[in-house]
Design a protein around this motif. Structure first.
Motif, PDB file in Angstrom:
ATOM      1  N   SER A  44      -9.173   1.173  -8.330  1.00  0.00           N
ATOM      2  CA  SER A  44      -8.226   0.448  -9.369  1.00  0.00           C
ATOM      3  C   SER A  44      -6.922   0.223  -8.932  1.00  0.00           C
ATOM      4  N   VAL A  45      -6.851  -0.613  -7.944  1.00  0.00           N
ATOM      5  CA  VAL A  45      -5.613  -1.065  -7.317  1.00  0.00           C
ATOM      6  C   VAL A  45      -5.244  -2.220  -8.183  1.00  0.00           C
ATOM      7  N   THR A  46      -3.807  -2.172  -8.419  1.00  0.00           N
ATOM      8  CA  THR A  46      -3.076  -3.329  -8.989  1.00  0.00           C
ATOM      9  C   THR A  46      -2.361  -4.028  -8.179  1.00  0.00           C
ATOM     10  N   ASP A  64       1.735  14.227  17.921  1.00  0.00           N
ATOM     11  CA  ASP A  64       1.949  12.919  17.312  1.00  0.00           C
ATOM     12  C   ASP A  64       0.699  12.006  17.646  1.00  0.00           C
ATOM     13  N   GLY A  65       0.597  11.131  16.706  1.00  0.00           N
ATOM     14  CA  GLY A  65      -0.455  10.072  17.026  1.00  0.00           C
ATOM     15  C   GLY A  65      -0.030   8.766  17.101  1.00  0.00           C
ATOM     16  N   MET A  66      -0.920   7.691  17.195  1.00  0.00           N
ATOM     17  CA  MET A  66      -0.697   6.588  17.175  1.00  0.00           C
ATOM     18  C   MET A  66      -0.421   6.136  15.466  1.00  0.00           C
ATOM     19  N   ILE A  67       0.490   5.341  15.003  1.00  0.00           N
ATOM     20  CA  ILE A  67       1.006   4.850  13.925  1.00  0.00           C
ATOM     21  C   ILE A  67       0.511   3.519  13.790  1.00  0.00           C
ATOM     22  N   GLY A  68      -0.370   3.230  12.498  1.00  0.00           N
ATOM     23  CA  GLY A  68      -0.769   1.721  12.484  1.00  0.00           C
ATOM     24  C   GLY A  68      -0.236   1.689  11.134  1.00  0.00           C
ATOM     25  N   GLU A  69      -0.204   0.168  10.982  1.00  0.00           N
ATOM     26  CA  GLU A  69       0.480  -0.198  10.041  1.00  0.00           C
ATOM     27  C   GLU A  69      -0.696  -1.077   9.164  1.00  0.00           C
ATOM     28  N   ILE A  70      -0.559  -0.946   7.740  1.00  0.00           N
ATOM     29  CA  ILE A  70      -1.736  -1.563   7.055  1.00  0.00           C
ATOM     30  C   ILE A  70      -0.882  -2.378   5.807  1.00  0.00           C
ATOM     31  N   GLN A  71      -1.244  -3.778   5.609  1.00  0.00           N
ATOM     32  CA  GLN A  71      -0.742  -4.443   4.605  1.00  0.00           C
ATOM     33  C   GLN A  71      -1.664  -4.849   3.289  1.00  0.00           C
ATOM     34  N   LEU A  72      -1.321  -4.010   2.240  1.00  0.00           N
ATOM     35  CA  LEU A  72      -2.169  -4.057   1.197  1.00  0.00           C
ATOM     36  C   LEU A  72      -1.698  -5.274   0.183  1.00  0.00           C
ATOM     37  N   SER A  73      -2.425  -6.185   0.032  1.00  0.00           N
ATOM     38  CA  SER A  73      -2.198  -7.413  -1.014  1.00  0.00           C
ATOM     39  C   SER A  73      -3.483  -7.300  -1.932  1.00  0.00           C
ATOM     40  N   VAL A  74      -3.055  -7.169  -3.015  1.00  0.00           N
ATOM     41  CA  VAL A  74      -3.848  -7.008  -4.282  1.00  0.00           C
ATOM     42  C   VAL A  74      -3.724  -8.303  -5.244  1.00  0.00           C
ATOM     43  N   VAL A  75      -4.909  -9.018  -5.135  1.00  0.00           N
ATOM     44  CA  VAL A  75      -4.810 -10.327  -6.001  1.00  0.00           C
ATOM     45  C   VAL A  75      -5.579 -10.094  -7.317  1.00  0.00           C
ATOM     46  N   LEU A  76      -5.238 -10.866  -8.108  1.00  0.00           N
ATOM     47  CA  LEU A  76      -6.038 -10.894  -9.380  1.00  0.00           C
ATOM     48  C   LEU A  76      -7.362 -11.530  -9.467  1.00  0.00           C
ATOM     49  N   ARG A  77      -8.306 -11.153 -10.080  1.00  0.00           N
ATOM     50  CA  ARG A  77      -9.586 -11.727  -9.848  1.00  0.00           C
ATOM     51  C   ARG A  77      -9.733 -12.849 -11.020  1.00  0.00           C
ATOM     52  N   VAL A  78     -10.005 -13.909 -10.650  1.00  0.00           N
ATOM     53  CA  VAL A  78     -10.211 -14.862 -11.866  1.00  0.00           C
ATOM     54  C   VAL A  78     -11.737 -15.397 -12.082  1.00  0.00           C
ATOM     55  N   ASN A  79     -12.011 -15.149 -13.297  1.00  0.00           N
ATOM     56  CA  ASN A  79     -13.784 -15.193 -13.454  1.00  0.00           C
ATOM     57  C   ASN A  79     -14.186 -16.697 -13.343  1.00  0.00           C
TER      58      ASN A  79
END
Length: 126
Positions: A44-46, A64-79
């Protein structure tokens, strides 16, 4: 773009979903530690969830461990997008043209038959 510093999920021998915060009740463990997979699944991401998130995996006794970077981009669904409208318009125009051609061909065929019948009647009269 913002960077989230709050903990989203914690796993140590078993999953510990967040008990508070913006992802509480919307994140589940989806990984497999036997295959070195530390995946989680967000539900249920917005668009308000957009952001850059850091992922750190530590395997004890590592400190310590490796640090990863994640870019979250939520777009609206168009029917019904513009491409669907365009495809519908082109498809409808093509269908109309085919129907029109069929009507013209049938009309000409019927007209030709009537003319041939009239010619036969004229030729048959003495």
């Amino acid at each position: 773009m913002r960077t989230s510093h709050a903990q989203v999920f914690y796993y140590y021998e078993e999953p510990y979903p967040p008990q508070s915060g913006r992802f509480m009740g919307r994140v589940t463990w989806d990984g497999n530690t036997n295959r070195n997979d530390a995946s989680i699944q967000l539900w249920s991401v917005t668009p308000t969830d957009n952001g850059t998130f850091l992922c750190q995996v530590k395997n004890p006794p590592d400190v310590d461990g490796m640090i990863g970077e994640i870019q979250l981009s939520v777009v609206l669904r168009v029917n019904f997008s513009e491409i669907h409208i365009l495809a519908l318009a082109i498809g409808s125009a093509c269908a109309l043209m085919i129907i029109l051609v069929i009507v013209v061909v049938v009309y000409r065929h019927q007209r030709k038959k009537r003319q041939e019948k009239r010619m036969e009647m004229v030729e048959a009269k003495p």
